[in-house]
Structure formats: structure tokens, C-alpha cells
Design an enzyme around this catalytic site. Structure first.
Site, short mmCIF file in Angstrom:
data_model
loop_
_atom_site.label_atom_id
_atom_site.label_comp_id
_atom_site.label_asym_id
_atom_site.label_seq_id
_atom_site.Cartn_x
_atom_site.Cartn_y
_atom_site.Cartn_z
N ASP A 15 1.22 -1.00 0.23
CA ASP A 15 -0.03 -0.28 0.00
C ASP A 15 1.15 1.21 0.51
O ASP A 15 1.53 1.08 0.32
CB ASP A 15 -0.65 -0.06 1.19
CG ASP A 15 -0.01 0.23 2.41
OD1 ASP A 15 0.86 -0.27 2.38
OD2 ASP A 15 -0.76 0.69 3.45
N GLU A 16 0.58 2.64 -0.48
CA GLU A 16 1.27 3.42 -0.36
C GLU A 16 2.04 3.54 -1.43
O GLU A 16 3.16 4.40 -0.58
CB GLU A 16 0.83 3.87 1.52
CG GLU A 16 -0.24 4.20 1.95
CD GLU A 16 0.18 4.72 3.46
OE1 GLU A 16 -0.78 5.91 3.65
OE2 GLU A 16 0.65 3.87 4.17
#
Length: 656
Positions: free
Chosen positions: A316-317
Site C-alpha cells: 500500500d501507499e
């Protein structure tokens, strides 16, 4: 007239049992999570001196549950329940399995009469039933149980909590205790986030100086493992074995390709030069070789380090500013999913595929996605693509201790009254949506170095465990008003034999006193938690630096701290000192008051120093971090001091 009188008397005697029965019917017991169905009867069940647990000894799984129940019962109540087989007698507990589609895998029935009969389709249901019985019993002074019948089952199969061990080391014993706490409240999934890093603005904007850690022993990459706290492979295996005994699944998480500074510091060539070295370079073949070798170390063989059925790979991110990067991120995510599946595990990922919308296919079948922030992964879209979801909305269920954003303490009232796992951000699904397996909440230790202790984390997480356990098991069918639930939950213990809060007594009182504390002596209590007052009379001598007054294995309260020789305390690697030094020949009354906001020192009844939360500024005032100076006061053993300590008094409230 005589006939009328006889009729009246007959009616009175006829209805008296009805009134008596209405008065005596037992009300629904309070437990967490709330019971789905209760039919009250009259009178109470009581154990006897010969009470047993009756279970078929040929059933190893039931025998295991019986042993756990017997151990916990003895821990709480001091009574030993013998495990036996045969016919049950008055005062006995009986366990048996029987199919019942209504109850599902984890449901159970309890019939409480002169005998307590537990029936469930599987042994896990029997185990949850014992948690119910222990909670009911510990609220009774005589450990009585109200007679009646219970049917109980969860609305959601996955009921979890995630803890960030990467930015702050969480000692192994804390994790072991949390397995038991979660099990006591019928939560069955414990995700352990094993690597992460701080924010570079708190480290002179230099990634090379920014704190990072990977918490597992590694033989493939010597030197990768964090030296300020980690778990050996055998310790982590034993933790998972303990969890299995308590019907809790541990999901280990190695977070890539962002949050990966620990890996790129170890192997600089795999760090991204464009997005920061906390991001792995997705275009470098060496990155994939490293990932292959890292996961292989913990997944290969007949007895791998990661024992459970699921492994979380992060994902993620990462930046989505360029199309080629988005496509490469999608490729990397698919690569990690298939890597884990190649070892026979189910892959878990953070939701990111709305943020990284593209054309490169990412496997969805039998992949568990944690839906945390809808702009990163719209849950309805992810369901359409075939992902199974865990509801973990950041705007409601993220704790970041003392950071000033997300939640310091969750909004339990709102969660209890409004949320179920069917609500993910602004998306609300049917409570029977089969692709939403359940929910989790999380604690993120974003601000590495902010003084937060594991006791502070527990102070935030434990009430969340109680609230979320209810909502993940009971869904919308809870019936108690929140204020009643919030009041009654304090009557329950954390789990048998566990008291991380350091609670002593239930009502505000003087809970311990000792006329003189001799050096090296042992106290009655291990520690006293928030809110408390500890006072003692001190006849001082010139103590050498590092002289301890009171301590536990984790915490030291100093008469003379190791650096400056001041009164102070150390816990979790942090040293906090008061502006006070013990003087030769001085006679003084010292009082310490502590709560979840800070620690205060009184000298002869007057406030002398207040170690409260303080703001630390960085980058010429552009960035700030809140530093916490709390103390759960250690009482376990007295140190090797020369001063004289008299009239020790311990109160379970702030006596200011």
C-alpha cells in the site's frame, strides 16, 4: 359467601407461583460479546468441592479445551476442577460436540441447571463457551451461574486486531498476553506488523538517519534484524503455537514495497532514488531476488516459521503519479500474492488498487484485502473484482497514540451504536454480504521516539478490544445501551491471570501500605496502574547514580537516575527525570501521582514537578511531536539503596 371465599383463595394460590416465577427468573447475564439468545430459569448453579469437567477422554480436542478451562478456573477462583469422564453429577460441567447448522462453526449452546452442559458443532465453540462461563462467574462473589439456556454464535468469521511492532518494539510477553486477552473476548485474528519506519522529518529529513526496524531473526540476511528488539524464530513459532491453543490466528505481516526502509538500509541498491529509499525500487531485479529470499526464509519447509494459513505482504501507499509505476506496482502486488501462495498460504494485502488503478492483472481469487481507506481501494469495486474483504476503516478504527491525528482513543460510543463490519468508510453493505469476512482495528506507532509505552498502548487498545469484540460478534443485535455496556465492562478482567493495567481493587481506596520498605524486599503487588498515588517518607543519603527504589522486570523507579542522579523512572527505553535530587540527611514526604496524561511529583504535599506531555519541535517549528512521560508505577521489588523508606502508601486513585 363461603364458596366465594374458597374460590378467591384458590385463585390466589394458583397465581402465586406465576408471580414468584416472574420475580425469580434470571435476567440475561452481562458478557462481552453480548449473548445472542438467553432463556432465563429460576435459581443458581453452584460448584461443589467435587465439581468436575466431564468430557470424553477419547476426544483430544475437547480434552485440550477442558484443560484450558480448568487452568483458567483455578487461576481466577482457586478451585481445581478435575477432568473426568462418565456420568455428570450436580455441580459438574460437561462438554460435547454435536452438529447444529444454526450455530455455524464457532457457535455454542449452554444449558445451566444443576449441571452446566456445553454443546457445540466444533471444539472452538466449546472454547468460546468457556470464556462466557468464566466472565459470568467472575462477576459473582460466589462464582454462581444463573440457571438458563444460551445460544450464541458470531455474525462475522474474522474478528481481529493489528499491532505495529515495526516502529515500536512490542515485547514478546505483551503479545503472548494479548493472545489470551483477545481469546477471552472471542476475537480470533491477530495481525503482527513486523517492519516499518519513522517519518524522516523527525530525523533531520534524512532517510539514512530515520528510524526503521525489522523484528524477526534472519539467517539469510545477517544484520537485517533490529538490535533494539526482535523475536527469534523459535520465539515467534512458540507465539503462534500459543495462539493456536487459544483458537487465535496470527497473521504475520512483512510490509513491502513501501514502509520498507529497514530493507533498503540493509541493501541500499533496492531503495528507490525517485520516491525515497523507504520505497523499494520496483524496476530493479535485485528487489525481487531479495523479496524471494526473505519470504522463503519464513515460509519454506515442512515446519515453516510462519505456521498459519495466511501471510500479509503489505502493498500500500506507493506513488501513483506515473502510469508505468502504477503498472509496476500492480505487477509487484500480484508477484507477492503468488509468491506466498506458492508456499501454500493465503495472501493478505492492504487495499490499494483504486489508488493504483491500471491494466496489469492482480490476482483476486482467494486473496484477503484489508479495506482501510476507500480512495485507496473502493470496497464495492474490490468485491466486484472478487476480493474477500476485512473492514478496517482508518477514519473510525485507527489508533495512533498521542499523534494528534486519527484517534488517540477510539470513539467507543459511536462504534458501539453505529458501526458494524458492513460499514467501510462511506460505503454500507448488507450485514450478510458474504465477501466481507469481518473486521479489525489497528494501532499504528507512527511517531517513533514519542515516549509512548506498551502500558499506554494497552490503555488505548483494551477498551477497544471490548467494544469491537461486541460489534464483530453481535453485529446489530446488541441490546444494551452504551452507557450500561461502558459501565459494566469494567467488572470484567483482561483475561485469567492477566493484569497489564495494573489494577488493584475496584473501589477508590488505600489498597496497600507498609511501615518500612527494606532494600531487596518483595512487595505484595507487581505494579499500580493509572490512576494512582504512591507516597512514602524518605530519610535520604547520597545515593550513587543508578540506584533503584522500586522496579519490575520492565520498569525502574530511581532514587538516583543513571545519568544525572535525579529522582526519575525508566521504561520502554525512555528515561524521564524529575527536577529533584535526594539529599544526604533530608527527611521528606514524597508523593507520586500518575495517570494516562503524565506523572507528578509532590514534596511535602506541594507540587514540585509535572512530567506531562510536552511538544517537541523539528525543522525550525514546521513539524512537531508530542512526547509522553507516563508511568505505571513499579512495586514488585525494592532496590539496593541506603536511604530509609517508611510509611509506604498506595492508593488506586489520584489523591491530589
Amino acid at each position: 359467601m363461603r364458596t366465594l371465599f374458597i374460590r378467591v383463595i384458590a385463585i390466589v394460590f394458583a397465581i402465586l407461583p406465576v408471580f414468584a416465577s416472574a420475580i425469580e427468573i434470571n435476567q440475561k447475564p452481562f458478557v462481552i460479546p453480548e449473548l445472542k439468545q438467553w432463556v432465563g430459569k429460576n435459581d443458581m448453579f453452584r460448584t461443589t468441592a467435587t465439581s468436575r469437567i466431564v468430557v470424553p477422554k477419547s476426544n483430544a480436542s475437547l480434552l485440550h479445551v477442558a484443560k484450558l478451562f480448568a487452568e483458567d478456573y483455578k487461576t481466577i477462583f482457586g478451585q481445581e476442577l478435575v477432568i473426568s469422564e462418565g456420568k455428570a453429577n450436580k455441580g459438574d460441567f460437561t462438554f460435547k460436540t454435536a452438529s447444529n447448522k444454526e450455530l455455524g462453526k464457532e457457535g455454542y449452546q449452554i444449558k445451566i441447571s444443576d449441571i452446566v452442559e456445553i454443546t457445540a458443532p466444533e471444539s472452538v465453540g466449546i472454547f468460546w463457551a468457556t470464556r462466557t462461563l468464566l466472565q459470568m462467574s467472575e462477576q459473582s462473589k460466589e462464582r454462581e451461574l444463573p440457571k438458563g439456556e444460551i445460544k450464541d454464535w458470531p455474525d462475522y468469521a474474522l474478528r481481529g486486531f493489528m499491532i505495529d511492532c515495526g516502529r515500536k518494539f512490542i515485547p514478546l510477553q505483551f503479545l503472548r498476553d494479548y493472545v489470551k486477552i483477545m481469546a477471552y473476548y472471542k476475537m480470533n485474528t491477530f495481525q503482527i506488523h513486523l517492519n516499518d519506519n519513522g517519518f524522516k522529518q523527525y530525523f533531520k529529513n534524512d532517510w539514512n538517519k530515520t528510524y526503521s526496524a525489522f523484528r524477526l531473526e534472519s539467517e539469510t540476511f545477517p544484520g537485517l534484524t533490529a538490535q533494539d528488539g526482535h523475536y527469534t524464530k523459535s520465539e515467534f513459532i512458540d507465539l503462534q503455537k500459543l495462539a493456536e491453543e487459544y483458537f487465535v490466528e496470527i497473521i504475520p505481516e512483512i510490509d513491502v514495497p513501501a514502509h520498507s526502509l529497514a530493507f533498503s538500509k540493509y541493501k541500499p541498491e533496492i531503495g528507490s532514488t525517485e520516491y525515497g529509499i523507504d520505497h523499494l525500487d520496483l524496476f530493479n531485479p535485485e528487489t525481487y531476488k531479495f523479496i524471494d529470499a526473505l519470504f522463503k526464509e519464513y515460509l519454506e519447509g515442512e515446519n515453516p516459521v510462519f505456521r498459519g494459513k495466511r501471510v500479509h505482504v503489505g502493498t500500500d501507499e506507493y506513488s501513483n503519479t506515473k502510469k508505468d509505476v502504477v503498472e509496476k506496482f500492480r505487477y509487484f502486488t500480484d508477484y507477492c500474492i503468488r509468491l506466498v501462495e506458492g508456499y501454500g498460504k493465503q495472501a493478505c494485502v492492504w487495499g490499494a488498487l483504486t489508488h493504483a488503478n491500471g491494466e496489469t492483472p492482480v490476482k483476486s481469487e482467494n486473496v484477503l484485502m484489508l479495506a482501510w481507506h476507500n480512495p485507496y481501494a473502493q470496497p464495492d469495486t474490490m468485491i466486484e473484482k472478487g476480493y474477500d474483504l476485512v473492514s478496517i476503516p482508518d477514519g473510525l478504527l485507527y489508533i495512533v497514540p498521542n499523534a494528534g491525528y486519527y484517534y488517540d482513543y477510539l470513539n467507543h460510543d459511536k462504534i458501539y451504536n453505529e458501526w458494524t463490519p458492513a460499514q467501510i468508510g462511506n460505503k454500507v453493505f448488507s450485514d450478510t454480504e458474504p465477501k466481507i469476512l469481518g473486521g479489525m482495528f489497528a494501532v499504528w506507532n507512527d511517531h517513533a521516539g514519542n515516549g509512548i509505552s506498551t502500558k499506554d498502548i494497552h490503555h488505548r487498545v483494551y477498551p477497544a478490544i471490548q467494544t469491537l469484540a461486541t460489534k464483530m460478534w453481535t453485529g446489530k443485535s446488541k441490546t444494551l445501551p452504551f452507557d450500561v455496556f461502558d459501565s459494566k465492562r469494567h467488572d470484567l478482567s483482561e483475561a485469567p491471570g492477566i493484569n497489564i493495567q495494573g489494577k488493584i481493587g475496584k473501589e477508590p481506596a488505600l489498597v496497600y501500605e507498609q511501615s518500612e520498605v527494606k532494600k531487596g524486599s518483595k512487595m505484595k503487588y507487581r505494579e499500580i496502574g493509572y490512576n494512582y498515588t504512591v507516597s512514602f517518607e524518605l530519610e535520604g543519603t547520597d545515593e550513587k547514580k543508578g540506584t533503584i527504589l522500586f522496579s519490575t522486570d520492565e520498569t525502574q523507579f530511581y532514587l538516583s537516575d543513571p545519568i544525572k542522579g535525579m529522582l526519575g523512572f525508566a521504561r520502554d527505553g525512555y528515561l524521564n527525570t524529575f527536577n529533584y535530587r535526594v539529599k544526604e540527611g533530608e527527611k521528606v514526604l514524597i508523593t507520586i501521582c500518575g495517570d494516562n496524561k503524565g506523572t507528578r511529583l509532590y514534596i511535602n504535599g506541594k507540587l514540585h514537578d509535572n512530567l506531562s506531555m510536552k511538544t517537541q519541535w523539528y525543522n525550525e517549528g514546521k513539524d512537531k511531536m508530542y512526547y509522553t512521560q507516563t508511568l505505571v508505577f513499579p512495586l514488585d521489588k525494592a532496590g539496593d539503596y541506603n536511604s530509609r523508606i517508611r510509611n509506604l502508601k498506595v492508593y488506586n486513585y489520584c489523591k491530589e
